[in-house]
Design a protein around this motif. Sequence first.
Motif, PDB file in Angstrom:
ATOM      1  N   ALA A  35      -5.156  -3.306  11.764  1.00 32.54           N
ATOM      2  CA  ALA A  35      -5.604  -3.334  10.115  1.00 32.54           C
ATOM      3  C   ALA A  35      -6.554  -3.033   8.650  1.00 32.54           C
ATOM      4  CB  ALA A  35      -6.977  -4.675  10.614  1.00 32.54           C
ATOM      5  N   SER A  36      -6.330  -1.872   9.334  1.00 32.76           N
ATOM      6  CA  SER A  36      -6.167  -0.684   7.900  1.00 32.76           C
ATOM      7  C   SER A  36      -5.358  -0.962   6.547  1.00 32.76           C
ATOM      8  CB  SER A  36      -6.767   0.758   7.766  1.00 32.76           C
ATOM      9  OG  SER A  36      -5.766   0.865   8.563  1.00 32.76           O
ATOM     10  N   VAL A  37      -4.404  -1.118   7.143  1.00 33.68           N
ATOM     11  CA  VAL A  37      -2.848  -1.706   6.334  1.00 33.68           C
ATOM     12  C   VAL A  37      -2.866  -2.558   4.787  1.00 33.68           C
ATOM     13  CG1 VAL A  37      -1.663  -2.579   7.764  1.00 33.68           C
ATOM     14  CG2 VAL A  37      -0.630  -1.073   5.961  1.00 33.68           C
ATOM     15  N   GLU A  38      -4.149  -3.289   5.636  1.00 30.26           N
ATOM     16  CA  GLU A  38      -4.354  -5.033   4.920  1.00 30.26           C
ATOM     17  C   GLU A  38      -5.188  -4.098   3.235  1.00 30.26           C
ATOM     18  OE1 GLU A  38      -6.456  -7.553   6.961  1.00 30.26           O
ATOM     19  OE2 GLU A  38      -4.526  -7.542   8.584  1.00 30.26           O
ATOM     20  N   ASN A  39      -5.658  -3.121   3.453  1.00 26.36           N
ATOM     21  CA  ASN A  39      -6.727  -3.250   2.510  1.00 26.36           C
ATOM     22  C   ASN A  39      -6.356  -1.728   1.706  1.00 26.36           C
ATOM     23  OD1 ASN A  39      -8.832  -3.889   3.425  1.00 26.36           O
ATOM     24  ND2 ASN A  39      -9.042  -2.441   5.138  1.00 26.36           N
ATOM     25  N   TYR A  40      -5.017  -1.413   1.716  1.00 23.54           N
ATOM     26  CA  TYR A  40      -4.064  -0.256   1.067  1.00 23.54           C
ATOM     27  C   TYR A  40      -3.110  -1.183  -0.208  1.00 23.54           C
ATOM     28  CZ  TYR A  40      -5.265   2.479   5.164  1.00 23.54           C
ATOM     29  OH  TYR A  40      -5.710   3.036   5.891  1.00 23.54           O
ATOM     30  N   GLN A  41      -3.570  -0.800  -1.047  1.00 25.90           N
ATOM     31  CA  GLN A  41      -3.267  -1.015  -2.296  1.00 25.90           C
ATOM     32  C   GLN A  41      -1.472  -0.235  -3.162  1.00 25.90           C
ATOM     33  OE1 GLN A  41      -3.230  -3.932  -3.126  1.00 25.90           O
ATOM     34  NE2 GLN A  41      -5.170  -3.895  -1.608  1.00 25.90           N
ATOM     35  N   LYS A 395       8.335   5.009  12.194  1.00 22.91           N
ATOM     36  CA  LYS A 395       9.147   3.685  11.659  1.00 22.91           C
ATOM     37  C   LYS A 395       8.976   3.041  10.236  1.00 22.91           C
ATOM     38  CE  LYS A 395       7.725   3.047  16.740  1.00 22.91           C
ATOM     39  NZ  LYS A 395       7.436   1.694  17.359  1.00 22.91           N
ATOM     40  N   GLU A 396       8.710   1.986  10.345  1.00 23.89           N
ATOM     41  CA  GLU A 396       8.941   1.506   8.753  1.00 23.89           C
ATOM     42  C   GLU A 396       7.772   1.783   8.060  1.00 23.89           C
ATOM     43  OE1 GLU A 396       8.238  -0.606  12.057  1.00 23.89           O
ATOM     44  OE2 GLU A 396      10.464  -1.078  12.159  1.00 23.89           O
ATOM     45  N   VAL A 397       8.088   1.720   6.471  1.00 25.33           N
ATOM     46  CA  VAL A 397       7.270   1.814   5.548  1.00 25.33           C
ATOM     47  C   VAL A 397       6.338   0.858   5.155  1.00 25.33           C
ATOM     48  CG1 VAL A 397       7.138   2.320   2.928  1.00 25.33           C
ATOM     49  CG2 VAL A 397       9.196   3.492   4.477  1.00 25.33           C
ATOM     50  N   GLN A 398       5.000   1.047   5.215  1.00 27.29           N
ATOM     51  CA  GLN A 398       3.758   0.061   5.353  1.00 27.29           C
ATOM     52  C   GLN A 398       3.811  -0.073   3.900  1.00 27.29           C
ATOM     53  OE1 GLN A 398       3.406  -1.930   8.488  1.00 27.29           O
ATOM     54  NE2 GLN A 398       5.331  -0.919   9.090  1.00 27.29           N
ATOM     55  N   VAL A 399       3.706   0.699   3.142  1.00 28.68           N
ATOM     56  CA  VAL A 399       3.134   0.659   1.761  1.00 28.68           C
ATOM     57  C   VAL A 399       4.031   1.876   0.890  1.00 28.68           C
ATOM     58  CG1 VAL A 399       1.335   0.806  -0.051  1.00 28.68           C
ATOM     59  CG2 VAL A 399       0.865   0.170   2.432  1.00 28.68           C
ATOM     60  N   LYS A 400       4.923   1.380   0.200  1.00 29.97           N
ATOM     61  CA  LYS A 400       5.859   2.313  -0.464  1.00 29.97           C
ATOM     62  C   LYS A 400       5.361   3.305  -0.878  1.00 29.97           C
ATOM     63  CE  LYS A 400      10.581   3.332  -1.983  1.00 29.97           C
ATOM     64  NZ  LYS A 400      10.497   3.575  -1.174  1.00 29.97           N
ATOM     65  N   ASP A 401       4.786   3.284  -2.660  1.00 35.54           N
ATOM     66  CA  ASP A 401       3.845   3.872  -2.635  1.00 35.54           C
ATOM     67  C   ASP A 401       2.396   4.218  -3.081  1.00 35.54           C
ATOM     68  OD1 ASP A 401       3.133   5.431  -5.022  1.00 35.54           O
ATOM     69  OD2 ASP A 401       5.169   4.842  -6.425  1.00 35.54           O
ATOM     70  N   ALA A 402       1.489   3.824  -2.197  1.00 34.17           N
ATOM     71  CA  ALA A 402       0.047   4.106  -2.540  1.00 34.17           C
ATOM     72  C   ALA A 402      -0.865   4.633  -3.614  1.00 34.17           C
ATOM     73  CB  ALA A 402      -0.191   4.663  -1.035  1.00 34.17           C
ATOM     74  N   ALA A 403      -1.778   3.338  -3.614  1.00 36.65           N
ATOM     75  CA  ALA A 403      -2.200   3.989  -4.303  1.00 36.65           C
ATOM     76  C   ALA A 403      -3.472   4.583  -4.605  1.00 36.65           C
ATOM     77  CB  ALA A 403      -3.357   2.930  -4.942  1.00 36.65           C
ATOM     78  N   LEU A 404      -3.712   5.876  -4.370  1.00 36.59           N
ATOM     79  CA  LEU A 404      -4.448   6.443  -3.948  1.00 36.59           C
ATOM     80  C   LEU A 404      -6.034   6.244  -4.880  1.00 36.59           C
ATOM     81  CD1 LEU A 404      -2.484   9.993  -3.287  1.00 36.59           C
ATOM     82  CD2 LEU A 404      -3.032   8.203  -1.908  1.00 36.59           C
ATOM     83  N   LYS A 405      -6.953   7.116  -4.545  1.00 38.35           N
ATOM     84  CA  LYS A 405      -8.762   7.202  -4.690  1.00 38.35           C
ATOM     85  C   LYS A 405      -8.305   8.463  -5.426  1.00 38.35           C
ATOM     86  CE  LYS A 405     -11.788   4.357  -2.370  1.00 38.35           C
ATOM     87  NZ  LYS A 405     -12.325   3.500  -4.091  1.00 38.35           N
ATOM     88  N   SER A 406      -9.536   8.979  -6.645  1.00 41.94           N
ATOM     89  CA  SER A 406      -9.411   9.869  -7.698  1.00 41.94           C
ATOM     90  C   SER A 406     -10.016  10.778  -6.531  1.00 41.94           C
ATOM     91  CB  SER A 406      -9.533   9.246  -9.081  1.00 41.94           C
ATOM     92  OG  SER A 406     -11.260   9.295  -8.865  1.00 41.94           O
TER      93      SER A 406
END
Length: 508
Positions: A35-41, A395-406
């Motif tokens: 479920a965590s991938v749903e929180n990634y931007q 396998k597949e990319v779930q988030v291609k260019d993920a936003a990171l916290k500072s």
Amino acid sequence: MRKKLAAISLLTGALLLWGCQETPEEKIVREKGSASVENYQEAAEGEAGTSLRERVEAPETYTAQAKSEDGIFTMEAEAKVEVPEADAISVYQIGAVPLTQEFIDRFTESFLGDAPIYDAYSYTVSTKSEILKELEELKGYQAAGNEDPYGYREDYKRQCQEAGEPCDEETLDAVFNLQQAIDSAQAAYEEAPETVEKKQIQPALGANDYMQGSDKAGDMFLGVAEKDGKMYQLMFTQGELDSLSAKVGVYDPENGSDWSLANNYDATEGEGLPAREQVEQWAGDREQAQKQAEQYVADLGLTDFQIQGSELVMKGRDSGDLRGEQSSIIYEDGAWTFYFTRTVDGFPVTYEMNPGAAVEDMDSTIVPWPYETCVVTINREGLCQAQVSNLYEVKEVQVKDAALKSFSEIGTIFEKMIAIKNSDLASAGVKRYDLQVSRVTLGYMRIYDPGTDARSGLLVPVWDFFGKQSQDIEYEGQAYSYENAYPYNSFLTINALDGTVIDRGLGY
């Protein structure tokens, strides 16, 4: 000495477990994979093309302090901040690679070449003459009236007395009974062959004749190879815990694997150890060892694996003194151990020493998924041992260019949570507990949700905090001091995407 170390180890383990307890102030939240991938931007459009260090505004050095309210725990950081030279990081779905015959053949050839492989049982079974020698020794003790020749029973009595526990005859017989030992040796003598007849065998799961009939016969292979005047034990397994496991190591017929008691030199207590110069002489040239280790891994076809850590290790054996406190480890050889991890799109998986095989509690029915492992140990004489296990399928990319916290957000989380994690150490007998953070890394880690799928998960970027720890502990009325300098033991792991704290032991 051994008793003191055991007591300290027990307390240290308790501290590690204590760190997983909830506190009244706040929970330590841990991620699960599904479920965590749903929180990634995705990263903002303006961030594209900038380096990761610039994106997260990570300094070259992280400086910070923290402490618990009772003052027992303190943390000081003067740490190098390591960020991969990449412009972006993706979140990948991963799975477990099964153990195939193709991998078995490749592993065998990479480490042993065309050396002959023999069935382990046929190679190592004791002959009648070998067992007769043991049998005559036991009968000699009996004739002399020595019913406890090795001190097992006396040592157990002493332990019971120290613990204030009863020690009945039935329990003592379970520890050691001379007549039972004689009867067992006699039975083994009747079945033993006159001579050893080595049986050459092709490594494959289920190929060992002596395992036939077992429901696990098809999940294991065990053999012995002869190469360059040495013997090597070769083992392949698959099962509920390890989806794939391959091991090879120098074999000692008397003591098993030569390196089963190998210890990190720098993190081992100094008393009674050989000088570092001696251990390095035993180990040989580090650069040469590294090249050889890298060649083995390249031959294995793991071209996306790179060295992410290394240690000087010592080979030890027990002194053979069975009298409790006098028992000690004798170190007599050294080697270099190299830890390889996968690199994906120029971004490495961080090497951390926890195998990831923990469960939430003793009643858990979940089968854990240990982390991917690739370790090679080399010394002046060549290969000492190697292990590859639980390889991932990316396998597949779930988030291609993920936003990171500072990084400033990550630092704030670390300083707060490390203090909360160590907020009630007094109840465990701790008088002082200090952490010195010297290295902070950004790298991949595998997380998963074992309740949903125990063999699939995500590769996510995480921050890890490494360094030294020291403690003053009171145990059973005695004071102990303990220092730990394991360079790959992360004090805390934080998800770089959402700031949640991940339990390395559990894998989420």
